[in-house]
Structure formats: structure tokens, C-alpha cells
Scaffold this motif. Structure first.
Motif, PDB file in Angstrom:
ATOM      1  N   ASP A 498       7.471  -3.971  -1.248  1.00  9.24           N
ATOM      2  CA  ASP A 498       7.684  -4.930  -1.699  1.00  9.24           C
ATOM      3  C   ASP A 498       6.130  -5.759  -1.609  1.00  9.24           C
ATOM      4  OD1 ASP A 498       9.019  -7.668  -2.163  1.00  9.24           O
ATOM      5  OD2 ASP A 498       8.142  -8.186  -0.196  1.00  9.24           O
ATOM      6  N   ALA A 499       5.174  -5.183  -0.898  1.00  7.66           N
ATOM      7  CA  ALA A 499       3.844  -5.669  -0.842  1.00  7.66           C
ATOM      8  C   ALA A 499       3.207  -5.250  -2.033  1.00  7.66           C
ATOM      9  CB  ALA A 499       3.136  -5.221   0.313  1.00  7.66           C
ATOM     10  N   LEU A 500       3.379  -3.961  -2.422  1.00  7.33           N
ATOM     11  CA  LEU A 500       2.728  -3.621  -4.013  1.00  7.33           C
ATOM     12  C   LEU A 500       3.498  -4.122  -4.942  1.00  7.33           C
ATOM     13  CD1 LEU A 500       2.913   0.345  -2.579  1.00  7.33           C
ATOM     14  CD2 LEU A 500       0.683  -0.989  -3.155  1.00  7.33           C
ATOM     15  N   ALA A 501       4.642  -4.670  -4.998  1.00  2.00           N
ATOM     16  CA  ALA A 501       5.354  -5.235  -6.052  1.00  2.00           C
ATOM     17  C   ALA A 501       4.790  -6.600  -6.184  1.00  2.00           C
ATOM     18  CB  ALA A 501       6.782  -5.435  -5.797  1.00  2.00           C
ATOM     19  N   LYS A 502       4.291  -7.339  -5.165  1.00  2.00           N
ATOM     20  CA  LYS A 502       3.729  -8.876  -5.248  1.00  2.00           C
ATOM     21  C   LYS A 502       2.219  -8.694  -6.031  1.00  2.00           C
ATOM     22  CE  LYS A 502       6.299 -10.703  -1.302  1.00  2.00           C
ATOM     23  NZ  LYS A 502       6.182 -10.979   0.080  1.00  2.00           N
ATOM     24  N   ASN A 503       1.664  -7.446  -5.854  1.00  2.00           N
ATOM     25  CA  ASN A 503       0.335  -7.531  -6.573  1.00  2.00           C
ATOM     26  C   ASN A 503       0.622  -7.657  -7.950  1.00  2.00           C
ATOM     27  OD1 ASN A 503      -1.438  -6.951  -4.481  1.00  2.00           O
ATOM     28  ND2 ASN A 503      -1.872  -4.868  -4.887  1.00  2.00           N
ATOM     29  N   GLY A 504       1.464  -7.132  -8.575  1.00  2.00           N
ATOM     30  CA  GLY A 504       1.644  -7.702 -10.224  1.00  2.00           C
ATOM     31  C   GLY A 504       0.963  -6.624 -10.968  1.00  2.00           C
ATOM     32  N   ASP A 505       0.379  -5.393 -10.630  1.00  2.00           N
ATOM     33  CA  ASP A 505      -0.392  -4.709 -11.496  1.00  2.00           C
ATOM     34  C   ASP A 505       0.381  -3.216 -11.613  1.00  2.00           C
ATOM     35  OD1 ASP A 505      -1.905  -2.863  -9.778  1.00  2.00           O
ATOM     36  OD2 ASP A 505      -2.355  -4.943  -9.054  1.00  2.00           O
ATOM     37  N   ILE A 506      -0.009  -2.528 -12.657  1.00  2.00           N
ATOM     38  CA  ILE A 506       0.442  -1.198 -13.147  1.00  2.00           C
ATOM     39  C   ILE A 506       0.133  -0.148 -12.143  1.00  2.00           C
ATOM     40  CG2 ILE A 506      -1.079  -0.485 -14.773  1.00  2.00           C
ATOM     41  CD1 ILE A 506       2.626   0.168 -14.835  1.00  2.00           C
ATOM     42  N   LYS A 507      -1.042  -0.283 -11.657  1.00  2.00           N
ATOM     43  CA  LYS A 507      -1.469   0.637 -10.566  1.00  2.00           C
ATOM     44  C   LYS A 507      -0.895   0.422  -9.291  1.00  2.00           C
ATOM     45  CE  LYS A 507      -5.715   1.682  -7.768  1.00  2.00           C
ATOM     46  NZ  LYS A 507      -6.920   1.415  -7.386  1.00  2.00           N
ATOM     47  N   SER A 508      -0.481  -0.670  -8.856  1.00  2.00           N
ATOM     48  CA  SER A 508       0.354  -0.909  -7.643  1.00  2.00           C
ATOM     49  C   SER A 508       1.622  -0.362  -7.980  1.00  2.00           C
ATOM     50  CB  SER A 508       0.563  -2.369  -7.228  1.00  2.00           C
ATOM     51  OG  SER A 508      -0.872  -2.896  -6.990  1.00  2.00           O
ATOM     52  N   ALA A 509       2.267  -0.655  -9.019  1.00  2.00           N
ATOM     53  CA  ALA A 509       3.655  -0.270  -9.307  1.00  2.00           C
ATOM     54  C   ALA A 509       3.625   1.537  -9.303  1.00  2.00           C
ATOM     55  CB  ALA A 509       4.180  -0.609 -10.819  1.00  2.00           C
ATOM     56  N   GLU A 510       2.664   2.071  -9.725  1.00  2.00           N
ATOM     57  CA  GLU A 510       2.509   3.638  -9.633  1.00  2.00           C
ATOM     58  C   GLU A 510       2.280   4.005  -8.138  1.00  2.00           C
ATOM     59  OE1 GLU A 510       2.970   5.528 -12.123  1.00  2.00           O
ATOM     60  OE2 GLU A 510       2.520   4.467 -13.965  1.00  2.00           O
ATOM     61  N   GLU A 511       1.555   3.384  -7.352  1.00  2.00           N
ATOM     62  CA  GLU A 511       1.772   3.728  -6.186  1.00  2.00           C
ATOM     63  C   GLU A 511       3.050   3.577  -5.393  1.00  2.00           C
ATOM     64  OE1 GLU A 511      -0.717   4.956  -4.205  1.00  2.00           O
ATOM     65  OE2 GLU A 511      -2.359   4.856  -5.334  1.00  2.00           O
ATOM     66  N   ALA A 512       3.700   2.306  -5.821  1.00  2.00           N
ATOM     67  CA  ALA A 512       5.086   2.185  -4.988  1.00  2.00           C
ATOM     68  C   ALA A 512       5.906   3.435  -5.593  1.00  2.00           C
ATOM     69  CB  ALA A 512       5.621   1.047  -5.583  1.00  2.00           C
ATOM     70  N   MET A 513       5.758   3.754  -6.911  1.00  2.00           N
ATOM     71  CA  MET A 513       6.855   4.981  -7.306  1.00  2.00           C
ATOM     72  C   MET A 513       6.285   6.340  -6.496  1.00  2.00           C
ATOM     73  SD  MET A 513       8.945   5.664  -9.527  1.00  2.00           S
ATOM     74  CE  MET A 513       9.664   6.832 -10.312  1.00  2.00           C
ATOM     75  N   LYS A 514       5.120   6.441  -6.183  1.00  2.00           N
ATOM     76  CA  LYS A 514       4.560   7.667  -5.542  1.00  2.00           C
ATOM     77  C   LYS A 514       5.380   7.639  -4.216  1.00  2.00           C
ATOM     78  CE  LYS A 514       0.157   8.221  -7.381  1.00  2.00           C
ATOM     79  NZ  LYS A 514      -1.409   8.122  -7.313  1.00  2.00           N
ATOM     80  N   LEU A 515       5.532   6.457  -3.538  1.00  2.00           N
ATOM     81  CA  LEU A 515       5.964   6.293  -2.124  1.00  2.00           C
ATOM     82  C   LEU A 515       7.475   6.615  -2.325  1.00  2.00           C
ATOM     83  CD1 LEU A 515       4.540   3.236  -0.215  1.00  2.00           C
ATOM     84  CD2 LEU A 515       4.234   5.869   0.334  1.00  2.00           C
TER      85      LEU A 515
END
Length: 927
Positions: A498-515
Motif C-alpha cells: 500500500d505504501a508503494l501504491a501511494k507513491n504514484g510512480d511506475i518504479k514503485s509499482a514495479e517494486e510492488a510487483m516484485k514483492l
């Protein structure tokens, strides 16, 4: 323990009395329990020769049901007949039990499934063919099922019990059934949280009674009855718990003792019924069996959990009565630290404004009376602070923590509670302070656990997603190094996602996907406590949706498809929900493309179809339809209004068909208003106002979900302003009057005009093509000023924007000499008023508007040029020269006039302008 027994089987009937003489080690303690559980039979064959007392039975309860009222929640203690106070702690059974010379050693790494398989596999193991080890270990297997109880495990325990009955009926010499088998299964149901747990536990009791007709040693005992009471208690049915207790009291062979009453008192506490609890306590006081401190603590707990006003005060009154009776010698029951902690928690739960004060006072009393001898009470006060919402809660909690450190009474829970205090403090440095406590724990060799890390990660969730991610990987590293206490759980993972989602950028989304991928179908030990849920997948979908990356929506849909595959593979917690569909639809809508909105509509159609087919998990709600409406309303294509209206009508149809969650709300109407206002249609303002009045009428008729607010009114006023119609100013001001009428009727802030509303009304006058529009705009400003000065609470403080809007209205007066003269006077007076007011100062937009007024309204060229030149110098002096001002100046003056006005100039693309240095100096205050 030193045990006097006359049989190596540890048969209680043969051995006579069970003497507790000396406390030694935990392992010896558990060895006794192990022998006791393995004893066959548990009681003698004669019901009349049972000599077991509840104090000894309480020891068995540690193994069978450690969460009942026999024991305290923290550093539990049991008072035995000998007067010795036994402090319970975490118990680890020894690896080898001895019975009849047979060594039984649990296999390392053997799973619960391995233990249960032989007992439930009727095809492979027919009656009489079970391996001896499976029968001998059957009770241990049942205990494991009870310890990890769930509806599934409880049902499995019942199935195994039936198999054991069949084995016993078949006369298997390697096995003899005893009461403990039944008690453990009843307890498994009690702890299962199954909605029918009480009835299932009663069924086990019924089996035992029926079995007693065959084997007279199998008779219900007090452990069995207490398990049934506990099952009904956890189910929330204290009346059934009372009936079981009455049956227990009616049994002539069972002497009901204090701990049995405590089981019922605990049921009353769980069901928030302090008055029934007090009635039973009164009976105990009058009866032969007197209450103990656990009894009183159950009463205090009942009041703590009740919703009655004054419950905390009543709990404290009982506490003081306990203390007074003990001090006066009228009772030997002395309140302990747990007693004070419960009362402190009662004040916290009451949400009293002075809960922290009461908690600190109770702590001080406990210290004075010598019962604040462990961390439990201190941790309760820390929890009170953490939940108080006070601005300095973190600092106060840390102060207590450091005192606990000095006393050597600090533990993991203490640190966790202070970290929680920082989390809820909203302090700007909360995350850093929480992280510092985590580091401090490790330096002081106090082991952090999963809750420690999860709380610190929570602190970083809204401020620094990558710090949260770093801490998460630190947990994983610790797990890989062998620290199982910090294994992340599902909550931990979801907080990071959820924290990564709140960042609102593609890099954070990719990190969320990795997790997400790291834990999908993972067999790694660190993933044991993580189960991917719909929340996990939806957070990653949201991360891609908020990234606004061109391929974000495509990747969001890929994650959605993964979630569906996970659900189809058997993970019920990954079943898509309305929220997950809404999040995916929003991801497509956020792209701002027409084709994407059509795809979002297809997803909505799928939701409607699945809901119609009976899948209520994906029932479309008002948010689902509003997402589509919002997408079309902002698209600015010719069909936007039509498409928005279609989505709205689709929602109304669903609501009228019985879908209560699709009931239109204000947000739906605002989306429809936006589409109407931005449609570009000539009749847009009329339609918008008609819609607003329809919504208000519906609200007055009882539909409170669509109450119009300031935003809705302002949108309609703005529609009139943008229309440029001749009557725009009057229609806008009429709506302003309506808002005031509604506000003054009930003083409802939902209808109170704000600064934006006022400015939009002035702007409506400015853009209307009528005589007197400057006067109309100025009248609105004067009204705004007068209202603010007479009622500052209205919060409609005039601003530079409002003054500038009036000047702009004057600048574009209609082509009439008399009208222009009046308009210029209004522009000049308004500019001067702003300059000398406390409401703001002219900015570069204000200067641009006034220079425009000079250009359009002063007929004489010489006077016009000189006035503009004076205004330009004033603008430069105040540091308000911007490109906007310069462009207006260039259109109002000739090249010669510009060069004469600005000595240091350059020619850029054929236009004269100040040098870069001068521009920086003259525009230093432009924002």
C-alpha cells in the motif's frame, strides 16, 4: 515437582492423593502433565473414588485450554491448595515420554498432516490395523489440532475421535480411550471460532456420555464441562454456558470449585454482561466456594468490556472495595497488577478525555501498594497513551519506557506499544523515532518481533515507502539468518504494498510487483506466515493505476488476472471483490483515453453479469458507476455528456432493481454536473441549474445521500460564468443568494459559500455582456467585504483574486463611452482599495488586469500611455513584473514608448523587453 505415586502408570486411583510439594523446572512440570495426559484411565473406574481437585486440574488446563479463566493473560499464575503460587511460563515438552517402557519420540519436521493421515485414512488403515505409534500419539495429535484450532482442524479432531472410539470398541490392545481425548476435542471446537462451536462441543460431550455406558471410566469431568462452557462463551451465548454450568453443579460426583465459577464469569465478561457477573460473584461470596483474585478480575473485565456509561468508574469502585476489604482483614483476596491494568484499560476503552490521567494515577496506586511488579500494568498505561491521540504521546510514552528499562522490567511488548504511540502521534518525526526504538531494542538485546517491524513500517507507509521497503527486506534477511520471530505476515506485506501504491510512480509499482511475485507460491521459510489476499493484489493494481504510466493499466489488468488464477487454484482469500474491480476500472479511466473508458465499461458489465448470476462479492456499487461517470465527464469529447448520463442512468436502474449499494450519491451528481458544465452546449448552465435544484428537492424529500454542497453550487455558478450570457451575472448572484438562504436557515456549512464561490460569481459578471457589469462585480465584492467584517466566522475573507476579478470585469466593459468611464473609475478605486487593505496586495495578474483596463477604457492616447507608464514603474518597484505583464504592456504601448520606459532593453524575436538581469530584479516577488 516431587510426585508421590504408587504406580508407574501414574494411575490416580492407585496412587491416592496427588501432592504438589516443590517447584523445580519447567520441563519437570510438563513431564508430569505428559504422564497425566497419557495416564489410562485419567480417573479411577469408580466415580465415587475421584479425588482430583481443581488446583491440580488447573495444571491440566495449561495444556488443554490455556486461554480460559483458570489462568491470567500475562505471567499467568495458579494458586494451589498448598498455598504455593505457581508462575506459569512458556512450556516446551521434553522430546521423550516414557510409558510402560515405551519411548515415544516425535519425529523432527513431522507435520500435523503426517500425524493425522493414518487416523483418517480408512482405506489404507482399516479398523485394528493402525500403527501402534499413531494410537499412542493420538492424544498429542489431538492437542496439536486444538492448539492450531480452526473449524477445519476441529472437524478433523472430531473425525479422529470417532475413529479412536471404533478402535476402542474393536478391543485394540495398544490403545485405551480416556476422558482427556474428549476434553481436547471439545476444546478444539471451543477455540475454532466456528459459528456452531457450542453445539459441536456439546456433541462431543454427548459422545462421552454415550461411551460411558460401555466404559464406566469415561465420565464427564470438570475439564470437560469447562471446555463446553468456554465454547458457548466464545460463541457469545452465555445462556447456554449457564445451562452447562447448572448441569455441572447438579452432578453429585463433581464438587464445583472457584475456577469453575471463574469459567462462567469469564463467559459473562466475554459477552459484556457485568451485572450477571456481579450476581454470580455475590452468590460465590455467600456460598462455601469463595471468589479469588481471578474471579474479581473477571468482574472488572466485564465492566471494561461493557458499553454502559460509567463502566470504568464502576470497575474502579470494585477495585477499591477489594483493596479496602483486604486491608481491613475482611478478605484474603488482594488486587494484583492485572486488576489495576484492567481498570486502566476500562478508562482507555471509555474514550474518556482524561483516560491517560486515570491510567497514570492507577499505576501510581499500584506502585504504592506494591503490586506493580511486572511490565503488564506499565504496558497498559503505555497503551493508554498510544490510544489517546495526544500530540506529545510519543515523548510521554518514551519517558515511561526508559524508566522501565532502569527497573529491568521492559519487554518486547513495551517497545511495541511505544512504537505504536509514535505511529498514532502524527508527529513529523514519528517514523524516525519509531525506527530509533527498533535499533535500541536490538542494541539492548530485546528481541523485536513481527509486530515491532510491522508498526515501524506503518510509520513510514505515508512518508517514505522505500524506507518501509528497506525495513521489510531487513526482516527477510533476519528470517533467512534463522530469526523466526520476525517472519513477515500478510499484514506486513500489505502495508508495504500500500505504501508503494501511494507513491504514484511506475518504479514503485514495479517494486510492488516484485514483492508480490516473491511470495506467490513460495516455499521459502520466510513466506510461511504470508498468504496473498485480495488486498495484496488490489494494492499492486492500485500502484500501477496511480502511476499514470501508458502501460500502467495493462500491467494492472495482468495483476488482476493473476489474482483470479490464484483464486481458481484454491486461495479463497484471493477472491476478487467490488473494490478490486473498481481499482482496475479506475486504472483504465486514469489514462484519459476514450478506448480505456470503453474497456472500463466492459469490466463494469462483467461485474453486473456476475452479480446477476449470484456472485455478491463483486456487486457493483455507487463507486463503480461513478468511476465511469468521472472518466467521461473529464474527457471533453462531444459525447461526454451523453456517456456520463448513460452511466448515471445505468446506476439508477441497478439501484431500482434492488442493488442498495448502487444508490446514487452526491459524487455521482457532481460528475454529472461536471459533464454538463463542460459539455460546451449553449443550454448547459440551464441544465446544470435544473439538475442542482432536482438534487436539492430529492434531499429535502429524505434522500440524505445526495445533499448538495458548496462544490456543487460553485460548479453551476461557474457554468453561468463560462457561458458569457447576457444574464450570467444575475443568474450567478441568484444562486449565491440561494446558498445564503439555505445556510442561514440551519447554519449548515454544506451550503456556505467559500472564497472560490464569491470569485466565480464576480467572474460571471466579468464575462457577461451587459451594461453595468463592472458595477455588478464591484457590488458583489463590497457585499463580500461587508459580510466578512460583520461575521468573520463566515470565513469568506476577501482576497487579491476577488479584487482582481472586479478589475478584470471593468477592463472589458461594453463599447460605450459613459460605461467605460464608470468602469475605469471602478477599476482604479478597486486597485487602490486592494493596495491599502489587509486582504492582500496587487500581484502580477492584478497589474495585468489594470493595464488592460487602461488600454481598453482610456480614450486619450497620451493620458492612456502616461497612466500605463506610471503603473509599469510601480509594478517594477514592487517586484511584480512577469511575462504576463510584459505581454500586455507590449500590446498597449508602441516600440518607442517601450524603449523610453525601459533603458536596458534587448530585442527578442522582434519585441522589446528588459534584459535578463532587469527582469530578475523587477520580477523578484512574482510567485
Amino acid at each position: 515437582f516431587i510426585i508421590h505415586a504408587h504406580s508407574k502408570h501414574f494411575n490416580l486411583a492407585a496412587g491416592g492423593k496427588f501432592h504438589l510439594l516443590l517447584i523445580t523446572t519447567v520441563n519437570n512440570f510438563f513431564t508430569v502433565l505428559s504422564y497425566w495426559l497419557q495416564a489410562s484411565p485419567l480417573f479411577s473406574s469408580s466415580r465415587r473414588t475421584k479425588t482430583m481437585k481443581i488446583d491440580k486440574l488447573a495444571l491440566l488446563s495449561l495444556c488443554v485450554f490455556p486461554t480460559t479463566s483458570f489462568l491470567l493473560n500475562s505471567q499467568r499464575s495458579v494458586r494451589c491448595n498448598s498455598g504455593v503460587l505457581v508462575q506459569s511460563t512458556e512450556i516446551t515438552p521434553p522430546p521423550i515420554f516414557q510409558e510402560d517402557g515405551l519411548a515415544i519420540e516425535p519425529q523432527k519436521g513431522e507435520s500435523l498432516q503426517d500425524k493425522t493421515n493414518p487416523l483418517v485414512n480408512h482405506q489404507k488403515y482399516t479398523i485394528g490395523s493402525l500403527p501402534e505409534w499413531a494410537l499412542v500419539n493420538s492424544k498429542t495429535t489431538l492437542i496439536d489440532l486444538a492448539r492450531n484450532s480452526s473449524p477445519t482442524n476441529a472437524a478433523l479432531a472430531s473425525s479422529i475421535l470417532r475413529r479412536l472410539e471404533e478402535e476402542a470398541s474393536n478391543g485394540n490392545p495398544a490403545f485405551q480411550l480416556d476422558v482427556a481425548h474428549y476434553s481436547v476435542v471439545a476444546n478444539a471446537w471451543a477455540k475454532s471460532n466456528d459459528k456452531n462451536a457450542g453445539m459441536q462441543a456439546e456433541q462431543v460431550l454427548k459422545q462421552l456420555v454415550e461411551r460411558s455406558q460401555i466404559d464406566s471410566s469415561l465420565v464427564p469431568n470438570r475439564v470437560m464441562y469447562n471446555c463446553i462452557i468456554h465454547a458457548w462463551s466464545r460463541q457469545g451465548n452465555f445462556k447456554q454456558a449457564e445451562k452447562v454450568f447448572e448441569r455441572m453443579k447438579a452432578d453429585p460426583y463433581i464438587k464445583v470449585e472457584t475456577a469453575d465459577y471463574n469459567a462462567v464469569l469469564a463467559a459473562y465478561a466475554r459477552n459484556r454482561n457485568p451485572r450477571k457477573a456481579e450476581e454470580l460473584l455475590k452468590y460465590m461470596v455467600e456460598a462455601e466456594t469463595g471468589p479469588d483474585v481471578i474471579s474479581y478480575n473477571c468482574i472488572l473485565d466485564s465492566w471494561k468490556k461493557s458499553h454502559e456509561p460509567g463502566s470504568a468508574e464502576r470497575a474502579e469502585s470494585i477495585l477499591e472495595t477489594m483493596q479496602e476489604n483486604f486491608d481491613a482483614g475482611r478478605s484474603n483476596v488482594k488486587p494484583n497488577g492485572r486488576s489495576y491494568s484492567i481498570v486502566a484499560s476500562a478508562y482507555i476503552k471509555s474514550k474518556s478525555g482524561d483516560a491517560v490521567i486515570h491510567s497514570e494515577r492507577l499505576l501510581s496506586l499500584a506502585e504504592q501498594r506494591g503490586v506493580a511488579n511486572d511490565s503488564y500494568l506499565y504496558n497498559g498505561v503505555l497503551d493508554a497513551l498510544a490510544s489517546s491521540g495526544q500530540p506529545d504521546v510519543g515523548q510521554k510514552a518514551e519517558k515511561i519506557l526508559f524508566e522501565l528499562e532502569k527497573k529491568g522490567m521492559v519487554n518486547t511488548i513495551s517497545y511495541n506499544t511505544v512504537i505504536k504511540a509514535w505511529r498514532f502521534s502524527h508527529h513529523k518525526d514519528a517514523a524516525q523515532r519509531a525506527k530509533a526504538l527498533l535499533d535500541r531494542m536490538e542494541r539492548r538485546r530485546v528481541s523485536p518481533d513481527v509486530f515491532t517491524y510491522t508498526s515501524v513500517i506503518h510509520c513510514y507507509a505515508n512518508t517514505d515507502a522505500y524506507k518501509a521497503l528497506e525495513l521489510f527486506h531487513r526482516m527477510l534477511d533476519a528470517c533467512k539468518a534463522g530469526n523466526n520471530n520476525v517472519k513477515p505476515n500478510t499484514v506486513t506485506l500489505n502495508v508495504v504494498l500500500d505504501a508503494l501504491a501511494k507513491n504514484g510512480d511506475i518504479k514503485s509499482a514495479e517494486e510492488a510487483m516484485k514483492l508480490l511475485m516473491m511470495f506467490e507460491n513460495s516455499s521459502e521459510p520466510y513466506a510461511e506466515n504470508v498468504e496473498l489476499t485480495v488486498v495484496s493484489f488490489t494494492s499492486v493494481i492500485d500502484a500501477f493505476g496511480k502511476s499514470r504510466d501508458p502501460v500502467g493499466a495493462v500491467k494492472a489488468e495482468e495483476v488482476f488476472e493473476q489474482m483470479e488464477a490464484e483464486f481458481r487454484s484454491g486461495n479463497q482469500k484471493a477472491k476478487p471483490t467490488t473494490i478490486s474491480f473498481n481499482t482496475l476500472m479506475n486504472a483504465w479511466v486514469q489514462t484519459g483515453k476514450e478506448g480505456s473508458i470503453y474497456h472500463a465499461e466492459e469490466l463494469l458489465g462483467r461485474m453486473e453479469d456476475e452479480y446477476a448470476a449470484g456472485n455478491h462479492n463483486v456487486r457493483p456499487d455507487v463507486v463503480s458507476y461513478s468511476i465511469i461517470m468521472n472518466g467521461w465527464s473529464k474527457l471533453r469529447v462531444p459525447s461526454s455528456l451523453e456517456k456520463t448520463a448513460d452511466a448515471f442512468n445505468r446506476m439508477v436502474k441497478s439501484y431500482k432493481a434492488g442493488n442498495e449499494r448502487a444508490k446514487p450519491n452526491l459524487h455521482s451528481f457532481v460528475s454529472l454536473l461536471q459533464a454538463t458544465v463542460h459539455s460546451g452546449r449553449e443550454d448547459a448552465p440551464d441544465h446544470a441549474e435544473k439538475l442542482l435544484r432536482t438534487v436539492y428537492a430529492d434531499y429535502v424529500n429524505g434522500n440524505k445521500t445526495i445533499k448538495p454542497n458548496t462544490k456543487a453550487f460553485t460548479l453551476v455558478i461557474d457554468s453561468w460564468a463560462k457561458s458569457g450570457k447576457q444574464n450570467a451575472g444575475k443568474r450567478a448572484e441568484a444562486l449565491l443568494d440561494w446558498m445564503f438562504e439555505l445556510y442561514e436557515k440551519d447554519h449548515d456549512d454544506s451550503f456556505r459559500p467559500n472564497q472560490i464561490t464569491w470569485c466565480v460569481v464576480i467572474n460571471a459578471w466579468a464575462k457577461s455582456r451587459v451594461f453595468g457589469k463592472a458595477s455588478g462585480a464591484k457590488a458583489v465584492l463590497d457585499r463580500m467585504i461587508k459580510l466578512y467584517e460583520s461575521s468573520p466566522s463566515m470565513k469568506n475573507k476577501p482576497s487579491t483574486i476577488a479584487y482582481t476579478a472586479v478589475i478584470n470585469a471593468a477592463a472589458y466593459a461594453v463599447e460605450d463611452s459613459a460605461e467605460k468611464a464608470i468602469a475605469f473609475q471602478i477599476a482604479t478605486d478597486t486597485f487602490k482599495e486592494l493596495h491599502s487593505s489587509d486582504y492582500g496586495k496587487p500581484n502580477d495578474v492584478t497589474y495585468t488586469a489594470y493595464i488592460t483596463a487602461c488600454q481598453n477604457l482610456i480614450p486619450e492616447e497620451d493620458i492612456r500611455a502616461s497612466t500605463i507608464q506610471v503603473m509599469f514603474k510601480r509594478c517594477c518597484k514592487e517586484g511584480m513584473l512577469s511575462n504576463r505583464v510584459l505581454q500586455r504592456l507590449q500590446s498597449a504601448l508602441t516600440e518607442e514608448q517601450l524603449k523610453g520606459l525601459m533603458k536596458d532593453t534587448v530585442n527578442l524575436n522582434g519585441s522589446t523587453r528588459p534584459t535578463k538581469e532587469k527582469m530578475a530584479e523587477w520580477g523578484k516577488n512574482v510567485k
